[in-house]
Motif scaffolding. Structure first.
Motif, PDB file in Angstrom:
ATOM      1  N   GLY A 165       0.498  -1.476   0.365  1.00 26.04           N
ATOM      2  CA  GLY A 165      -0.052   0.317  -0.258  1.00 26.04           C
ATOM      3  C   GLY A 165       0.750   0.770  -0.459  1.00 26.04           C
ATOM      4  O   GLY A 165       0.207   2.383   0.452  1.00 26.04           O
ATOM      5  N   SER A 166       2.319   1.319  -0.033  1.00 24.05           N
ATOM      6  CA  SER A 166       2.818   2.658   0.509  1.00 24.05           C
ATOM      7  C   SER A 166       3.544   2.421  -0.758  1.00 24.05           C
ATOM      8  O   SER A 166       3.123   1.938  -2.277  1.00 24.05           O
ATOM      9  N   ASP A 167       3.746   3.669  -1.450  1.00 25.95           N
ATOM     10  CA  ASP A 167       4.880   3.405  -2.849  1.00 25.95           C
ATOM     11  C   ASP A 167       6.056   3.069  -3.217  1.00 25.95           C
ATOM     12  O   ASP A 167       6.521   2.939  -4.210  1.00 25.95           O
ATOM     13  N   GLN A 168       6.669   2.126  -1.846  1.00 24.54           N
ATOM     14  CA  GLN A 168       7.744   0.835  -2.650  1.00 24.54           C
ATOM     15  C   GLN A 168       7.435  -0.634  -2.038  1.00 24.54           C
ATOM     16  O   GLN A 168       8.251  -0.408  -1.114  1.00 24.54           O
ATOM     17  N   PRO A 169       5.751  -0.649  -2.124  1.00 30.17           N
ATOM     18  CA  PRO A 169       5.734  -2.010  -1.699  1.00 30.17           C
ATOM     19  C   PRO A 169       7.387  -2.941  -1.653  1.00 30.17           C
ATOM     20  O   PRO A 169       7.907  -2.730  -2.955  1.00 30.17           O
ATOM     21  N   PHE A 170       7.841  -3.758  -1.624  1.00 29.41           N
ATOM     22  CA  PHE A 170       9.066  -5.136  -2.006  1.00 29.41           C
ATOM     23  C   PHE A 170       8.782  -6.334  -1.191  1.00 29.41           C
ATOM     24  O   PHE A 170       8.234  -6.946  -0.387  1.00 29.41           O
ATOM     25  N   VAL A 171       8.639  -7.367  -2.873  1.00 27.18           N
ATOM     26  CA  VAL A 171       7.477  -8.837  -2.354  1.00 27.18           C
ATOM     27  C   VAL A 171       8.999  -9.503  -2.315  1.00 27.18           C
ATOM     28  O   VAL A 171      10.071  -9.153  -3.242  1.00 27.18           O
ATOM     29  N   VAL A 172       9.012 -10.000  -1.225  1.00 24.96           N
ATOM     30  CA  VAL A 172      10.177 -11.315  -0.571  1.00 24.96           C
ATOM     31  C   VAL A 172       9.447 -12.539  -0.945  1.00 24.96           C
ATOM     32  O   VAL A 172       8.857 -12.968  -0.009  1.00 24.96           O
ATOM     33  N   ARG A 173       9.640 -12.961  -1.964  1.00 23.64           N
ATOM     34  CA  ARG A 173       9.163 -14.756  -3.103  1.00 23.64           C
ATOM     35  C   ARG A 173       9.847 -16.145  -2.310  1.00 23.64           C
ATOM     36  O   ARG A 173      10.466 -15.489  -1.757  1.00 23.64           O
ATOM     37  N   ARG A 174       8.924 -16.864  -2.722  1.00 23.92           N
ATOM     38  CA  ARG A 174       9.054 -18.407  -1.555  1.00 23.92           C
ATOM     39  C   ARG A 174      10.372 -18.216  -1.679  1.00 23.92           C
ATOM     40  O   ARG A 174      10.651 -18.383  -0.321  1.00 23.92           O
ATOM     41  N   PRO A 175      11.183 -18.881  -2.387  1.00 28.69           N
ATOM     42  CA  PRO A 175      12.717 -19.410  -1.977  1.00 28.69           C
ATOM     43  C   PRO A 175      12.726 -17.979  -1.149  1.00 28.69           C
ATOM     44  O   PRO A 175      14.208 -18.652  -0.848  1.00 28.69           O
ATOM     45  N   ALA A 176      13.548 -16.738  -1.134  1.00 28.03           N
ATOM     46  CA  ALA A 176      13.697 -16.183  -0.443  1.00 28.03           C
ATOM     47  C   ALA A 176      13.293 -15.898   1.263  1.00 28.03           C
ATOM     48  O   ALA A 176      14.056 -15.354   1.757  1.00 28.03           O
ATOM     49  N   MET A 177      12.277 -16.165   0.951  1.00 29.95           N
ATOM     50  CA  MET A 177      11.766 -16.401   2.590  1.00 29.95           C
ATOM     51  C   MET A 177      11.796 -17.052   3.440  1.00 29.95           C
ATOM     52  O   MET A 177      12.500 -16.831   4.361  1.00 29.95           O
ATOM     53  N   TRP A 178      12.207 -18.842   2.026  1.00 28.51           N
ATOM     54  CA  TRP A 178      12.359 -19.041   2.854  1.00 28.51           C
ATOM     55  C   TRP A 178      14.270 -19.571   3.577  1.00 28.51           C
ATOM     56  O   TRP A 178      14.592 -19.621   4.177  1.00 28.51           O
ATOM     57  N   ALA A 179      15.121 -18.555   2.383  1.00 28.57           N
ATOM     58  CA  ALA A 179      16.367 -18.721   3.277  1.00 28.57           C
ATOM     59  C   ALA A 179      16.275 -17.458   3.983  1.00 28.57           C
ATOM     60  O   ALA A 179      17.722 -17.765   4.813  1.00 28.57           O
ATOM     61  N   LEU A 180      15.475 -16.975   4.094  1.00 28.72           N
ATOM     62  CA  LEU A 180      15.223 -15.454   5.027  1.00 28.72           C
ATOM     63  C   LEU A 180      15.134 -16.463   6.072  1.00 28.72           C
ATOM     64  O   LEU A 180      15.289 -15.627   7.747  1.00 28.72           O
ATOM     65  N   ALA A 181      14.197 -17.207   5.973  1.00 30.37           N
ATOM     66  CA  ALA A 181      13.153 -18.123   7.738  1.00 30.37           C
ATOM     67  C   ALA A 181      14.818 -18.605   8.486  1.00 30.37           C
ATOM     68  O   ALA A 181      14.562 -18.837   9.280  1.00 30.37           O
ATOM     69  N   GLN A 182      15.684 -19.196   7.078  1.00 29.54           N
ATOM     70  CA  GLN A 182      16.166 -20.266   7.822  1.00 29.54           C
ATOM     71  C   GLN A 182      17.805 -19.383   7.882  1.00 29.54           C
ATOM     72  O   GLN A 182      18.613 -20.443   8.400  1.00 29.54           O
ATOM     73  N   GLN A 183      17.694 -18.138   7.853  1.00 27.23           N
ATOM     74  CA  GLN A 183      19.075 -17.448   7.933  1.00 27.23           C
ATOM     75  C   GLN A 183      20.812 -17.612   7.152  1.00 27.23           C
ATOM     76  O   GLN A 183      21.445 -17.903   7.971  1.00 27.23           O
ATOM     77  N   GLN A 184      19.523 -17.894   5.757  1.00 30.95           N
ATOM     78  CA  GLN A 184      20.495 -18.101   4.778  1.00 30.95           C
ATOM     79  C   GLN A 184      20.236 -17.176   3.490  1.00 30.95           C
ATOM     80  O   GLN A 184      19.975 -16.515   3.190  1.00 30.95           O
TER      81      GLN A 184
END
Length: 296
Positions: A165-184
């Motif tokens: 809803g902001s002027d700069q939304p950023f999508v973290v897609r599934r592979p990046a989201m999973w890597a982020l969750a696993q701190q990889q």
């Protein structure tokens, strides 16, 4: 001197005042024992001013300037604090002796949204103001982005959306989201040499000379269109989009009929889907077909 008539308070306000100041709250639960012990913090971000993480802001600025990448933005999120919206939902209500209706039990629920392609997404916000603008009734809960990604996985969401809803939304897609969750560390599929090797191997397994070449490039879906309302001529940002992130370009021999073409594509996609690495690191694929130029 005439006496001024006494005003009568509305019933619900009178009931609320009558029930205040006692030993219990409106649901009958005692106030005693609710104070935190001396020195105990409310949460890990007690000194947080609610502003966006400086590293994330810097990575986004580099991306907008054409000097950064979405990989660097995701890397900046690894140590960033974000806010996830929590909404109170009524589980049970009660009526006090004074006639005041109050919440006896309430649940705190994560908010999820639906992406344009129908998939489930967890919204997260880099600052409190962005969350308040998006949903004034939502309670901001400060967490590290890795924890937000874990919550998204637990909610069976396929993406994490920053500042929707902001002027700069950023999508973290599934592979990046999973890597982020696993701190990889996350490597986009269009930069992954192992993905390119799978594509080459799939053509070899096909055993069909009709496929002249195959290679991967960044898909058009990685592009994020920021500031469109106020800056219609602004070029898209090369990262943070919600669409297909991988484009597979296939060059074919001329003269293939529709049935032969469909058979080739079905076989290739089946090989890709059965490859564990490809299925894990590729979120979505767009195929572009082209014919080999005639030499005559």
């Amino acid at each position: 001197m005439a006496q001024t008539p006494k005003k009568t308070l509305p019933g619900h306000i009178a009931a609320a005042l009558a029930g205040s100041g006692g030993a219990t709250d409106s649901a009958g639960q005692p106030w005693a024992g609710r104070a935190l012990p001396d020195g105990q913090k409310y949460h890990s971000f007690e000194a947080d001013d609610g502003a966006a993480d400086a590293r994330y802001i810097g990575a986004v600025a580099q991306l907008v300037a054409g000097q950064g990448s979405e990989r660097e933005v995701v890397a900046a999120l690894a140590q960033a604090r974000v806010f996830i919206p929590i909404i109170a939902t009524l589980a049970e209500e009660t009526v006090s002796a004074n006639g005041l209706v109050s919440d006896k039990e309430s649940d705190m629920a994560l908010v999820t949204i639906q992406a344009p392609d129908g998939r489930r997404a967890l919204p997260a916000f880099t600052n409190v103001s962005a969350l308040a603008d998006w949903h004034p009734q939502a309670r901001p809960v400060a967490v590290y982005a890795a924890r937000a990604a874990l919550s998204a996985v637990a909610e069976e969401a396929q993406m994490l959306v920053l500042d929707p809803g902001s002027d700069q939304p950023f999508v973290v897609r599934r592979p990046a989201m999973w890597a982020l969750a696993q701190q990889q560390d996350w490597l986009p599929s269009y930069l992954d040499t192992a993905v390119a090797a799978v594509l080459d191997a799939s053509v070899a397994a096909l055993g069909n000379s009709a496929v002249v070449s195959i290679f991967a490039t960044p898909g058009p879906g990685i592009q994020a269109h920021w500031g469109e309302k106020n800056e219609p001529s602004r070029p898209p940002v090369c990262g943070g989009g919600a669409g297909p992130e991988l484009e597979v370009k296939i060059t074919l021999e001329p003269g293939l009929d529709q049935m032969a073409l469909e058979a080739i594509l079905a076989t290739l996609q089946d090989i890709w889907a059965r490859n564990e690495h490809f299925a894990r690191v590729v979120d979505s694929v767009q195929i572009r077909l082209q014919q080999q130029a005639s030499t005559s």
